[in-house]
Write a protein that holds these residues in place. Sequence first.
Motif, PDB file in Angstrom:
ATOM      1  N   PRO A 142      -9.762  32.788  55.583  1.00  0.00           N
ATOM      2  CA  PRO A 142     -10.897  32.620  56.496  1.00  0.00           C
ATOM      3  C   PRO A 142     -11.963  31.697  55.921  1.00  0.00           C
ATOM      4  O   PRO A 142     -12.376  31.841  54.769  1.00  0.00           O
ATOM      5  N   ASN A 143     -12.342  30.734  56.730  1.00  0.00           N
ATOM      6  CA  ASN A 143     -13.411  29.791  56.381  1.00  0.00           C
ATOM      7  C   ASN A 143     -13.092  28.941  55.155  1.00  0.00           C
ATOM      8  O   ASN A 143     -14.010  28.481  54.453  1.00  0.00           O
ATOM      9  N   GLN A 144     -11.821  28.755  54.886  1.00  0.00           N
ATOM     10  CA  GLN A 144     -11.432  27.903  53.768  1.00  0.00           C
ATOM     11  C   GLN A 144     -10.423  26.855  54.243  1.00  0.00           C
ATOM     12  O   GLN A 144      -9.875  26.945  55.336  1.00  0.00           O
ATOM     13  N   GLY A 145     -10.194  25.857  53.405  1.00  0.00           N
ATOM     14  CA  GLY A 145      -9.191  24.852  53.710  1.00  0.00           C
ATOM     15  C   GLY A 145      -7.790  25.357  53.441  1.00  0.00           C
ATOM     16  O   GLY A 145      -7.596  26.439  52.902  1.00  0.00           O
ATOM     17  N   LEU A 146      -6.809  24.579  53.813  1.00  0.00           N
ATOM     18  CA  LEU A 146      -5.415  24.939  53.556  1.00  0.00           C
ATOM     19  C   LEU A 146      -5.071  24.703  52.098  1.00  0.00           C
ATOM     20  O   LEU A 146      -5.524  23.738  51.490  1.00  0.00           O
ATOM     21  N   GLN A 147      -4.265  25.596  51.549  1.00  0.00           N
ATOM     22  CA  GLN A 147      -3.752  25.358  50.211  1.00  0.00           C
ATOM     23  C   GLN A 147      -2.249  25.609  50.193  1.00  0.00           C
ATOM     24  O   GLN A 147      -1.743  26.452  50.940  1.00  0.00           O
ATOM     25  N   LEU A 148      -1.571  24.876  49.326  1.00  0.00           N
ATOM     26  CA  LEU A 148      -0.122  24.978  49.254  1.00  0.00           C
ATOM     27  C   LEU A 148       0.277  26.300  48.621  1.00  0.00           C
ATOM     28  O   LEU A 148      -0.211  26.667  47.557  1.00  0.00           O
ATOM     29  N   LEU A 149       1.188  27.002  49.285  1.00  0.00           N
ATOM     30  CA  LEU A 149       1.708  28.276  48.788  1.00  0.00           C
ATOM     31  C   LEU A 149       2.999  28.050  48.004  1.00  0.00           C
ATOM     32  O   LEU A 149       3.184  28.564  46.912  1.00  0.00           O
ATOM     33  N   LEU A 150       3.891  27.259  48.586  1.00  0.00           N
ATOM     34  CA  LEU A 150       5.146  26.915  47.925  1.00  0.00           C
ATOM     35  C   LEU A 150       5.803  25.785  48.685  1.00  0.00           C
ATOM     36  O   LEU A 150       5.401  25.461  49.801  1.00  0.00           O
ATOM     37  N   LYS A 151       6.833  25.192  48.040  1.00  0.00           N
ATOM     38  CA  LYS A 151       7.528  24.087  48.682  1.00  0.00           C
ATOM     39  C   LYS A 151       8.984  24.075  48.242  1.00  0.00           C
ATOM     40  O   LYS A 151       9.328  24.500  47.139  1.00  0.00           O
ATOM     41  N   LYS A 198       9.871  30.205  44.693  1.00  0.00           N
ATOM     42  CA  LYS A 198       8.772  31.144  44.432  1.00  0.00           C
ATOM     43  C   LYS A 198       7.453  30.403  44.411  1.00  0.00           C
ATOM     44  O   LYS A 198       7.369  29.278  43.905  1.00  0.00           O
ATOM     45  N   GLY A 199       6.438  31.034  45.000  1.00  0.00           N
ATOM     46  CA  GLY A 199       5.139  30.405  45.065  1.00  0.00           C
ATOM     47  C   GLY A 199       4.065  31.257  44.429  1.00  0.00           C
ATOM     48  O   GLY A 199       4.353  32.175  43.663  1.00  0.00           O
ATOM     49  N   ILE A 200       2.832  30.961  44.802  1.00  0.00           N
ATOM     50  CA  ILE A 200       1.711  31.703  44.243  1.00  0.00           C
ATOM     51  C   ILE A 200       1.546  33.042  44.949  1.00  0.00           C
ATOM     52  O   ILE A 200       2.087  33.244  46.041  1.00  0.00           O
ATOM     53  N   ASN A 201       0.814  33.926  44.292  1.00  0.00           N
ATOM     54  CA  ASN A 201       0.455  35.229  44.876  1.00  0.00           C
ATOM     55  C   ASN A 201       1.656  36.094  45.241  1.00  0.00           C
ATOM     56  O   ASN A 201       1.559  36.935  46.134  1.00  0.00           O
ATOM     57  N   GLY A 202       2.781  35.899  44.571  1.00  0.00           N
ATOM     58  CA  GLY A 202       3.936  36.760  44.792  1.00  0.00           C
ATOM     59  C   GLY A 202       4.782  36.422  46.005  1.00  0.00           C
ATOM     60  O   GLY A 202       5.705  37.161  46.348  1.00  0.00           O
ATOM     61  N   HIS A 204      12.064  31.052  55.897  1.00  0.00           N
ATOM     62  CA  HIS A 204      11.224  32.238  56.083  1.00  0.00           C
ATOM     63  C   HIS A 204      10.460  32.597  54.811  1.00  0.00           C
ATOM     64  O   HIS A 204      11.001  32.504  53.704  1.00  0.00           O
ATOM     65  N   LEU A 205       9.248  33.044  54.989  1.00  0.00           N
ATOM     66  CA  LEU A 205       8.363  33.413  53.883  1.00  0.00           C
ATOM     67  C   LEU A 205       8.362  34.927  53.731  1.00  0.00           C
ATOM     68  O   LEU A 205       8.261  35.652  54.724  1.00  0.00           O
ATOM     69  N   ARG A 206       8.436  35.409  52.486  1.00  0.00           N
ATOM     70  CA  ARG A 206       8.502  36.848  52.248  1.00  0.00           C
ATOM     71  C   ARG A 206       7.588  37.249  51.109  1.00  0.00           C
ATOM     72  O   ARG A 206       7.296  36.459  50.203  1.00  0.00           O
ATOM     73  N   LYS A 207       7.150  38.520  51.196  1.00  0.00           N
ATOM     74  CA  LYS A 207       6.448  39.123  50.072  1.00  0.00           C
ATOM     75  C   LYS A 207       6.805  40.605  50.079  1.00  0.00           C
ATOM     76  O   LYS A 207       6.726  41.255  51.126  1.00  0.00           O
TER      77      LYS A 207
END
Lengths: 115, 114
Positions: free
Chosen positions: B40-49, B58-62, B75-78
């Motif tokens: 919320p109220n932030q720019g986009l950031q890359l999670l994984l690629k 595997k990306g950030i934040n698990g 598909h994205l999973r956590k």
Amino acid sequence: GAGVSQSPSNKVTEKGKDVELRCDPISGHTALYWYRQSLGQGLEFLIYFQGNSAPDKSGLPSDRFSAERTGGSVSTLTIQRTQQEDSAVYLCASSLVGAEHTEAFFGQGTRLTVV
Amino acid sequence: AQSVTQLDSQVPVFEEAPVELRCNYSSSVSVYLFWYVQYPNQGLQLLLKYLSGSTLVKGINGFEAEFNKSQTSFHLRKPSVHISDTAEYFCAVRAAGGGFKTIFGAGTRLFVKA
């Protein structure tokens, strides 16, 4: 700077007026992109710059939209004779150039409201 | 040309539960695939690629995602979400090897409830 900077963060304008949105990319990033994010929609590609030239401007919605980039750095997106449907968040992103440089870094956007 | 479809506009889930955000793409050429997150109220950031190689990324934040070429999915999973994972998640595709136009999906809003 440390990140992509956009100004203003918010802009309210009257229908029919012209607006200019500014983007300062990360220093050294040759590639610069403009996207538009409408409410509930994904990101719509507008234009891509490599250096000062724009190899792909296919996403600009109409001839009221134009963009330029000077000195391989700052970019300005101009919307002439704004319409209510132009209301959206305009996002700028920058990246290094090359097949291995795939990550684009985004600014926080300019929220444009046309009343 | 490429396109991306995110199958769910909103996904509510309880804290510590697993989650999967679905993404399908179409392309006539090889692609790179991305997940971005917008808090919320932030720019986009890359999670994984995904660029090439192992299909499990595997990306950030698990978070992790699996590239499935036959099903044209990413598909994205956590396995266990936190309240702080509440955000908008965007799947994106780009033509491999020189394309620069990244096409984004409409986004999936993940809402984590206590």
